[in-house]
Design a protein around this motif. Structure first.
Motif, mmCIF file in Angstrom:
data_model
loop_
_atom_site.group_PDB
_atom_site.id
_atom_site.type_symbol
_atom_site.label_atom_id
_atom_site.label_comp_id
_atom_site.label_asym_id
_atom_site.label_seq_id
_atom_site.Cartn_x
_atom_site.Cartn_y
_atom_site.Cartn_z
ATOM 1 N N ARG A 72 0.808 -1.221 0.000
ATOM 2 C CA ARG A 72 0.000 0.000 0.000
ATOM 3 C C ARG A 72 0.841 1.271 0.000
ATOM 4 O O ARG A 72 0.317 2.375 0.011
ATOM 5 N N GLY A 73 2.148 1.124 -0.018
ATOM 6 C CA GLY A 73 3.020 2.285 -0.006
ATOM 7 C C GLY A 73 3.177 2.901 -1.382
ATOM 8 O O GLY A 73 2.651 2.409 -2.384
ATOM 9 N N ASP A 74 3.926 3.992 -1.449
ATOM 10 C CA ASP A 74 4.187 4.633 -2.728
ATOM 11 C C ASP A 74 4.937 3.669 -3.657
ATOM 12 O O ASP A 74 5.922 3.044 -3.271
ATOM 13 N N GLY A 75 4.451 3.543 -4.875
ATOM 14 C CA GLY A 75 5.080 2.644 -5.830
ATOM 15 C C GLY A 75 4.712 1.190 -5.659
ATOM 16 O O GLY A 75 5.206 0.339 -6.401
ATOM 17 N N GLN A 76 3.828 0.895 -4.697
ATOM 18 C CA GLN A 76 3.343 -0.471 -4.507
ATOM 19 C C GLN A 76 1.894 -0.565 -4.977
ATOM 20 O O GLN A 76 1.186 0.446 -5.087
ATOM 21 N N PHE A 77 1.449 -1.798 -5.245
ATOM 22 C CA PHE A 77 0.111 -1.996 -5.801
ATOM 23 C C PHE A 77 -0.659 -3.064 -5.034
ATOM 24 O O PHE A 77 -0.073 -3.974 -4.451
ATOM 25 N N ASN A 78 -1.966 -2.916 -5.134
ATOM 26 C CA ASN A 78 -2.890 -3.932 -4.671
ATOM 27 C C ASN A 78 -3.908 -4.123 -5.790
ATOM 28 O O ASN A 78 -4.856 -3.374 -5.904
ATOM 29 N N ASN A 79 -3.657 -5.105 -6.640
ATOM 30 C CA ASN A 79 -4.459 -5.368 -7.835
ATOM 31 C C ASN A 79 -4.381 -4.233 -8.860
ATOM 32 O O ASN A 79 -5.370 -3.543 -9.126
ATOM 33 N N PRO A 80 -3.212 -4.022 -9.461
ATOM 34 C CA PRO A 80 -3.124 -3.034 -10.545
ATOM 35 C C PRO A 80 -3.900 -3.525 -11.760
ATOM 36 O O PRO A 80 -3.690 -4.638 -12.224
ATOM 37 N N PHE A 131 0.883 5.914 -15.965
ATOM 38 C CA PHE A 131 -0.218 5.995 -15.009
ATOM 39 C C PHE A 131 -0.815 4.603 -14.820
ATOM 40 O O PHE A 131 -1.117 3.916 -15.795
ATOM 41 N N VAL A 132 -0.997 4.216 -13.561
ATOM 42 C CA VAL A 132 -1.486 2.881 -13.237
ATOM 43 C C VAL A 132 -2.691 2.993 -12.309
ATOM 44 O O VAL A 132 -2.628 3.677 -11.271
ATOM 45 N N THR A 133 -3.789 2.340 -12.673
ATOM 46 C CA THR A 133 -4.926 2.249 -11.757
ATOM 47 C C THR A 133 -4.648 1.146 -10.741
ATOM 48 O O THR A 133 -4.547 -0.024 -11.085
ATOM 49 N N ASP A 134 -4.516 1.569 -9.489
ATOM 50 C CA ASP A 134 -4.213 0.677 -8.365
ATOM 51 C C ASP A 134 -5.549 0.350 -7.715
ATOM 52 O O ASP A 134 -5.957 0.969 -6.730
ATOM 53 N N SER A 135 -6.226 -0.650 -8.265
ATOM 54 C CA SER A 135 -7.655 -0.813 -8.052
ATOM 55 C C SER A 135 -8.057 -0.991 -6.589
ATOM 56 O O SER A 135 -8.913 -0.282 -6.077
ATOM 57 N N SER A 136 -7.447 -1.946 -5.911
ATOM 58 C CA SER A 136 -7.873 -2.218 -4.533
ATOM 59 C C SER A 136 -7.312 -1.217 -3.527
ATOM 60 O O SER A 136 -7.755 -1.184 -2.377
ATOM 61 N N ASN A 137 -6.352 -0.404 -3.943
ATOM 62 C CA ASN A 137 -5.913 0.730 -3.125
ATOM 63 C C ASN A 137 -6.691 2.000 -3.456
ATOM 64 O O ASN A 137 -6.445 3.051 -2.855
ATOM 65 N N ASN A 138 -7.597 1.912 -4.425
ATOM 66 C CA ASN A 138 -8.482 3.018 -4.796
ATOM 67 C C ASN A 138 -7.713 4.306 -5.091
ATOM 68 O O ASN A 138 -8.007 5.377 -4.557
ATOM 69 N N ASN A 165 -15.725 13.874 -5.340
ATOM 70 C CA ASN A 165 -14.888 14.245 -6.468
ATOM 71 C C ASN A 165 -13.441 13.831 -6.200
ATOM 72 O O ASN A 165 -12.881 14.148 -5.162
ATOM 73 N N GLY A 166 -12.856 13.114 -7.150
ATOM 74 C CA GLY A 166 -11.471 12.693 -6.991
ATOM 75 C C GLY A 166 -11.280 11.443 -6.154
ATOM 76 O O GLY A 166 -10.139 10.990 -5.978
ATOM 77 N N GLN A 167 -12.368 10.874 -5.639
ATOM 78 C CA GLN A 167 -12.286 9.616 -4.893
ATOM 79 C C GLN A 167 -12.742 8.466 -5.786
ATOM 80 O O GLN A 167 -13.410 8.670 -6.801
ATOM 81 N N PHE A 168 -12.373 7.252 -5.390
ATOM 82 C CA PHE A 168 -12.659 6.089 -6.220
ATOM 83 C C PHE A 168 -13.258 4.940 -5.411
ATOM 84 O O PHE A 168 -13.012 4.814 -4.211
ATOM 85 N N SER A 169 -13.986 4.105 -6.146
ATOM 86 C CA SER A 169 -14.403 2.804 -5.640
ATOM 87 C C SER A 169 -14.084 1.785 -6.721
ATOM 88 O O SER A 169 -14.816 1.641 -7.696
ATOM 89 N N SER A 170 -12.930 1.146 -6.605
ATOM 90 C CA SER A 170 -12.425 0.168 -7.571
ATOM 91 C C SER A 170 -12.216 0.781 -8.962
ATOM 92 O O SER A 170 -12.913 0.422 -9.928
ATOM 93 N N PRO A 171 -11.277 1.687 -9.093
ATOM 94 C CA PRO A 171 -10.954 2.199 -10.430
ATOM 95 C C PRO A 171 -10.380 1.073 -11.289
ATOM 96 O O PRO A 171 -9.555 0.292 -10.821
ATOM 97 N N ILE A 172 -10.816 0.995 -12.535
ATOM 98 C CA ILE A 172 -10.422 -0.117 -13.398
ATOM 99 C C ILE A 172 -9.481 0.323 -14.511
ATOM 100 O O ILE A 172 -8.326 -0.071 -14.561
ATOM 101 N N ASP A 173 -9.959 1.137 -15.440
ATOM 102 C CA ASP A 173 -9.161 1.506 -16.602
ATOM 103 C C ASP A 173 -8.690 2.949 -16.508
ATOM 104 O O ASP A 173 -9.285 3.782 -15.809
ATOM 105 N N VAL A 174 -7.634 3.242 -17.274
ATOM 106 C CA VAL A 174 -7.118 4.609 -17.359
ATOM 107 C C VAL A 174 -6.781 4.892 -18.816
ATOM 108 O O VAL A 174 -6.304 4.018 -19.540
ATOM 109 N N ALA A 175 -7.082 6.106 -19.266
ATOM 110 C CA ALA A 175 -6.772 6.534 -20.624
ATOM 111 C C ALA A 175 -6.317 7.986 -20.580
ATOM 112 O O ALA A 175 -6.663 8.723 -19.649
#
Length: 319
Positions: A189-197, A209-216, A238-248
């Motif tokens: 959960r730290g900077d540069g770490q992922f939980n389900n990218p 840019f990487v959507t770090d889905s389970s870290n929202n 605004n600017g908050q997420f619930s399971s972000p999936i894709d990024v473009a």
């Protein structure tokens, strides 16, 4: 007065998709819903579970069908949704699919597709006419290996970036021939770490840019894979997420995120500052439920795969 203006803008924007003459603005405060196409089914133009979206140099649209019940698991359409061709069938070999997910199309129109359900042949590479070229990446833990390949991105040099939603929990970069160049991230959960990218996109400056889905959240790295910043947290504001999936990323390097749990698309500038959102208001047919894949064409039109309703929505920015 407002109704007439909205109708005019919809007609104008739709014509611009069909006859491209316009360049997308730096950002828009409002997006209009132009059209939608596709439905649940197994025939051409239908989807079991629309997932990834990619767009080529002529603004043709490629859609992956994650569930795998359709005749062809990858379908190609014109910008206005007319079916062109389908390719890829269910199977276990290098040119077949189990659960195709992310799609990215390079500058030379090579189509790269991640097969989430078949990491033995993780990334499949095709020509625009659906001819199979090669696969690369295989099952396992370690460099060049995958457990659950998910999202795919390409940069202007035709390098390929792939997220591993599984135990590797990283983003791997390959050259156009499938040779591993570098790996980014580790579990946590730290900077540069992922939980389900879940997905990755690269801007015109090479930033990743990487959507770090389970870290929202979304994380930003430089071209060498060094952590730069993060934005987002769990929530519905605004600017908050619930399971972000894709990024473009659009031509002005603004960042679009499919916020699946909140049924919307959010737009940020390149530094992660919130700009606007769309897809969660308007008439019933304009609403997105569980947005997954997202892609932007050369004219700024935004294509969104609706994971729940098995269709494709098209939005256009109002300058």
């Amino acid at each position: 007065m407002r109704l007439s203006r909205s109708i005019f803008l919809c007609i104008l924007a739709f014509s611009l998709i069909l006859f491209p003459t316009y360049h997308s603005p730096a950002y828009a405060l409002e997006f209009v819903h132009l059209t939608m196409w596709g439905e649940r089914g197994v025939s051409q133009g239908q989807f079991s579970q629309a997932s990834g979206i990619g767009i080529d140099s002529e603004d043709n649209v490629y859609v992956s069908d994650f569930a795998g019940y359709t005749t062809h698991m990858i379908q190609k359409f014109t910008p206005n949704g007319t079916f062109i061709l389908g390719f890829g069938t269910f199977g276990n070999g290098p040119q077949y699919f189990t659960n195709p997910s992310g799609i990215a199309v390079s500058a030379n129109d090579t189509v790269y597709i991640a097969d989430f359900g078949n990491p033995t042949y993780a990334i499949k590479e095709f020509m625009p006419n659906g001819t199979f070229i090669r696969s690369f990446g295989s099952f396992g833990l370690g460099p060049g290996l995958f457990i659950s390949p998910g999202g795919v991105g390409v940069d202007k040099e035709n390098n390929v970036y792939v997220t591993d939603f599984g135990e590797n929990t990283n983003v791997q970069k390959f050259d156009a021939s499938g040779n591993l160049l570098m790996s980014i991230g580790s579990p946590g959960r730290g900077d540069g770490q992922f939980n389900n990218p879940s997905d990755v996109a690269v801007d015109s400056n090479g930033n990743i840019f990487v959507t770090d889905s389970s870290n929202n959240r979304v994380q930003k790295f430089d071209a060498s894979g060094n952590f730069l910043m993060k934005f987002g947290a769990f929530g519905s504001g605004n600017g908050q997420f619930s399971s972000p999936i894709d990024v473009a990323i659009d031509s002005s390097n603004n960042v679009y995120v499919s916020d699946s749990g909140n049924d919307r698309i959010q737009v940020f500038d390149n530094n992660g500052n919130y700009l606007t959102q769309f897809g969660n208001n308007g008439a019933a047919h304009e609403l997105i439920e569980n947005p997954v894949g997202i892609a932007i064409n050369s004219q700024g039109a935004v294509y969104v795969a609706d994971g729940r309703d098995a269709d494709i929505h098209v939005f256009y920015p109002i300058p």
